[in-house]
Design an enzyme around this catalytic site. Sequence first.
Site, PDB file in Angstrom:
ATOM      1  N   LYS A  33     -10.380  15.084  -9.882  1.00 38.73           N
ATOM      2  CA  LYS A  33      -9.330  15.476  -9.809  1.00 38.73           C
ATOM      3  C   LYS A  33      -8.748  16.266 -10.828  1.00 38.73           C
ATOM      4  CE  LYS A  33      -8.439  12.514  -6.261  1.00 38.73           C
ATOM      5  NZ  LYS A  33      -7.776  13.110  -5.006  1.00 38.73           N
ATOM      6  N   ASP A  79      -9.064  12.256   9.784  1.00 38.01           N
ATOM      7  CA  ASP A  79      -9.668  11.302   8.919  1.00 38.01           C
ATOM      8  C   ASP A  79     -11.018  11.125   9.581  1.00 38.01           C
ATOM      9  OD1 ASP A  79      -8.340   9.148   6.976  1.00 38.01           O
ATOM     10  OD2 ASP A  79     -10.201   8.666   7.586  1.00 38.01           O
ATOM     11  N   ILE A 136      -0.700   3.515  -7.169  1.00 37.08           N
ATOM     12  CA  ILE A 136      -0.024   3.438  -5.753  1.00 37.08           C
ATOM     13  C   ILE A 136      -0.661   2.356  -4.853  1.00 37.08           C
ATOM     14  CG2 ILE A 136       0.761   4.776  -3.659  1.00 37.08           C
ATOM     15  CD1 ILE A 136       2.125   5.904  -6.404  1.00 37.08           C
ATOM     16  N   ASN A 141      -5.328  15.509   1.426  1.00 37.35           N
ATOM     17  CA  ASN A 141      -5.156  14.272   0.817  1.00 37.35           C
ATOM     18  C   ASN A 141      -6.502  13.232   0.652  1.00 37.35           C
ATOM     19  OD1 ASN A 141      -3.416  11.657   0.441  1.00 37.35           O
ATOM     20  ND2 ASN A 141      -4.737  11.150   2.087  1.00 37.35           N
ATOM     21  N   ASP A 160     -14.486  14.924   8.888  1.00 41.66           N
ATOM     22  CA  ASP A 160     -15.380  14.671   7.450  1.00 41.66           C
ATOM     23  C   ASP A 160     -14.875  15.988   6.631  1.00 41.66           C
ATOM     24  OD1 ASP A 160     -16.783  14.498   5.085  1.00 41.66           O
ATOM     25  OD2 ASP A 160     -18.573  13.967   6.252  1.00 41.66           O
ATOM     26  N   TYR A 175     -14.666  10.231 -10.834  1.00 41.19           N
ATOM     27  CA  TYR A 175     -13.000  10.689 -10.195  1.00 41.19           C
ATOM     28  C   TYR A 175     -12.077  11.492 -11.042  1.00 41.19           C
ATOM     29  CZ  TYR A 175      -8.747   9.165  -8.021  1.00 41.19           C
ATOM     30  OH  TYR A 175      -7.587   9.394  -7.295  1.00 41.19           O
ATOM     31  N   THR A 193      -2.107   0.886  -1.980  1.00 44.94           N
ATOM     32  CA  THR A 193      -2.751   1.349  -0.802  1.00 44.94           C
ATOM     33  C   THR A 193      -3.885   0.431  -0.458  1.00 44.94           C
ATOM     34  OG1 THR A 193      -4.439   2.851  -1.830  1.00 44.94           O
ATOM     35  CG2 THR A 193      -2.289   3.828  -1.176  1.00 44.94           C
TER      36      THR A 193
HETATM   37  N1  LIG Z   1      -3.582   4.777  -4.778  1.00 48.45           N
HETATM   38  C1  LIG Z   1      -3.652   5.418  -5.767  1.00 48.45           C
HETATM   39  O1  LIG Z   1      -3.254   4.577  -6.594  1.00 48.45           O
HETATM   40  C2  LIG Z   1      -3.817   6.801  -6.066  1.00 48.45           C
HETATM   41  C3  LIG Z   1      -3.542   7.421  -7.276  1.00 48.45           C
HETATM   42  C4  LIG Z   1      -3.718   8.678  -7.433  1.00 48.45           C
HETATM   43  C5  LIG Z   1      -4.392   9.648  -6.426  1.00 48.45           C
HETATM   44  N2  LIG Z   1      -4.940   8.903  -5.245  1.00 48.45           N
HETATM   45  C6  LIG Z   1      -5.306  10.090  -4.248  1.00 48.45           C
HETATM   46  O2  LIG Z   1      -4.442   9.941  -3.093  1.00 48.45           O
HETATM   47  C7  LIG Z   1      -5.428  10.047  -1.915  1.00 48.45           C
HETATM   48  C8  LIG Z   1      -5.304   9.039  -1.283  1.00 48.45           C
HETATM   49  O3  LIG Z   1      -5.330   7.664  -1.523  1.00 48.45           O
HETATM   50  P1  LIG Z   1      -5.442   6.170  -0.993  1.00 48.45           P
HETATM   51  O4  LIG Z   1      -5.283   5.354  -2.195  1.00 48.45           O
HETATM   52  O5  LIG Z   1      -4.406   6.520   0.023  1.00 48.45           O
HETATM   53  O6  LIG Z   1      -6.762   6.153  -0.505  1.00 48.45           O
HETATM   54  P2  LIG Z   1      -7.168   5.241   0.812  1.00 48.45           P
HETATM   55  O7  LIG Z   1      -8.684   5.032   0.474  1.00 48.45           O
HETATM   56  O8  LIG Z   1      -6.510   4.162   1.207  1.00 48.45           O
HETATM   57  O9  LIG Z   1      -7.268   6.280   1.916  1.00 48.45           O
HETATM   58  C9  LIG Z   1      -8.064   7.526   1.962  1.00 48.45           C
HETATM   59  C10 LIG Z   1      -8.431   7.919   3.291  1.00 48.45           C
HETATM   60  O10 LIG Z   1      -9.196   9.098   3.239  1.00 48.45           O
HETATM   61  C11 LIG Z   1     -10.273   8.805   4.218  1.00 48.45           C
HETATM   62  N3  LIG Z   1     -11.518   9.463   3.761  1.00 48.45           N
HETATM   63  C12 LIG Z   1     -12.191   9.319   3.043  1.00 48.45           C
HETATM   64  N4  LIG Z   1     -13.167  10.023   2.999  1.00 48.45           N
HETATM   65  C13 LIG Z   1     -13.283  10.969   3.786  1.00 48.45           C
HETATM   66  C14 LIG Z   1     -13.680  12.010   4.244  1.00 48.45           C
HETATM   67  N5  LIG Z   1     -14.911  12.613   3.894  1.00 48.45           N
HETATM   68  N6  LIG Z   1     -13.224  12.869   5.111  1.00 48.45           N
HETATM   69  C15 LIG Z   1     -11.943  12.581   5.786  1.00 48.45           C
HETATM   70  N7  LIG Z   1     -11.146  11.421   5.354  1.00 48.45           N
HETATM   71  C16 LIG Z   1     -11.794  10.605   4.518  1.00 48.45           C
HETATM   72  C17 LIG Z   1     -10.237   7.496   4.356  1.00 48.45           C
HETATM   73  O11 LIG Z   1     -11.038   7.000   5.639  1.00 48.45           O
HETATM   74  C18 LIG Z   1      -8.752   7.000   4.121  1.00 48.45           C
HETATM   75  O12 LIG Z   1      -8.216   7.018   5.410  1.00 48.45           O
HETATM   76  C19 LIG Z   1      -6.551  10.299  -2.552  1.00 48.45           C
HETATM   77  O13 LIG Z   1      -6.921  11.610  -2.657  1.00 48.45           O
HETATM   78  C20 LIG Z   1      -6.624   9.401  -3.784  1.00 48.45           C
HETATM   79  O14 LIG Z   1      -7.537   9.876  -4.842  1.00 48.45           O
HETATM   80  C21 LIG Z   1      -4.485   7.425  -5.083  1.00 48.45           C
END
Ligand SMILES: NC(=O)c1ccc[n+]([C@@H]2O[C@H](COP(=O)([O-])OP(=O)(O)OC[C@H]3O[C@@H](n4cnc5c(N)ncnc54)[C@H](O)[C@@H]3O)[C@@H](O)[C@H]2O)c1
Length: 253
Positions: free
Chosen positions: A162, A39, A191, A92, A65, A158, A193
């Site tokens: 995706k 991360d 979800i 992810n 990154d 976004y 988060t």
């Molecule tokens: N939460 C939802 O409702 C939802 C729905 C559909 C898809 N998603 C996808 O699931 C994945 C995780 O979502 P989430 O809700 O847990 O997000 P989140 O923001 O809670 O966590 C994302 C993590 O990615 C890390 N991150 C961000 N930029 C980064 C980079 N350049 N390099 C490495 N790490 C990096 C952040 O530090 C964080 O720990 C994402 O791809 C998101 O698009 C989430």
Amino acid sequence: MVSKVLDGKVALVTGAAQGIGEAIAMAIADRGARIVASDINVERGEAMLSSLRSRGVEAHFLRHDVSSEPDWIAVVAETMRLFGKVDVLVNNAGLIEVCHIDDMPVEQFDRVMNVNVRGVFLGCKHIWPAMKAAGGGSIINMSSVTGIIASSDGSAAYSTSKGAVRLLTKAVARDYIDRNIRVNSVHPGGIRTPTVEPFLADPDTAPAVIGRTPMKRIGLPGEVGAVVAFLASDESSYMTGSEVVVDGGWLAV
Ligand SMILES: NC(=O)c1ccc[n+]([C@@H]2O[C@H](COP(=O)([O-])OP(=O)(O)OC[C@H]3O[C@@H](n4cnc5c(N)ncnc54)[C@H](O)[C@@H]3O)[C@@H](O)[C@H]2O)c1
């Protein structure tokens, strides 16, 4: 108690410091895999590593990154030094940003594409030598329901990113078809988060998120983690190029 379908496997999970990525790392570890969690957020990543290790899991955390090619080369090299192979890659890490296209600076569009698309491309590319050492593997790319439909106002960057992950997954699945590497995408709905929490706490936006979900509830990160663990395992051995929706029925209506 889940069965140890990932015993002996090594998994690299990006964006694993919190939210869905953290839950994926836990779900994969619970099924027997050793973990490299990466991360950009080191503080949260180290905290998450402690909780993984407290469960008796052999795990490491690396600062990463995903939009940086030198970072990918370094992370794969360090994972090879630690474990000698990678069986499972979960791309992810992602940025969730909402902004109407009229107001969106081009820098914001580029930032979302760099993390959400370039990051996945780089992961699929640079993991090859590590998966070759494993004799093949499974790549899971995190998309979204908004990679299939444009769900709401302000999702231009976004949804575009995706949607790109969805087709990138299918293209890479075909490129790796003769290398024993399966590549699938996962498409969560809403979800709970840390990033989504403010929308759920806001009385203006919360009803919309719940309202479009036939199950009438928000999903939990672990409910995505379990699906990713299945795709990581040999139990999904005939699946590649698939898009797996985890959305409480959102796209069913
Ligand atoms: N939460 C939802 O409702 C939802 C729905 C559909 C898809 N998603 C996808 O699931 C994945 C995780 O979502 P989430 O809700 O847990 O997000 P989140 O923001 O809670 O966590 C994302 C993590 O990615 C890390 N991150 C961000 N930029 C980064 C980079 N350049 N390099 C490495 N790490 C990096 C952040 O530090 C964080 O720990 C994402 O791809 C998101 O698009 C989430």
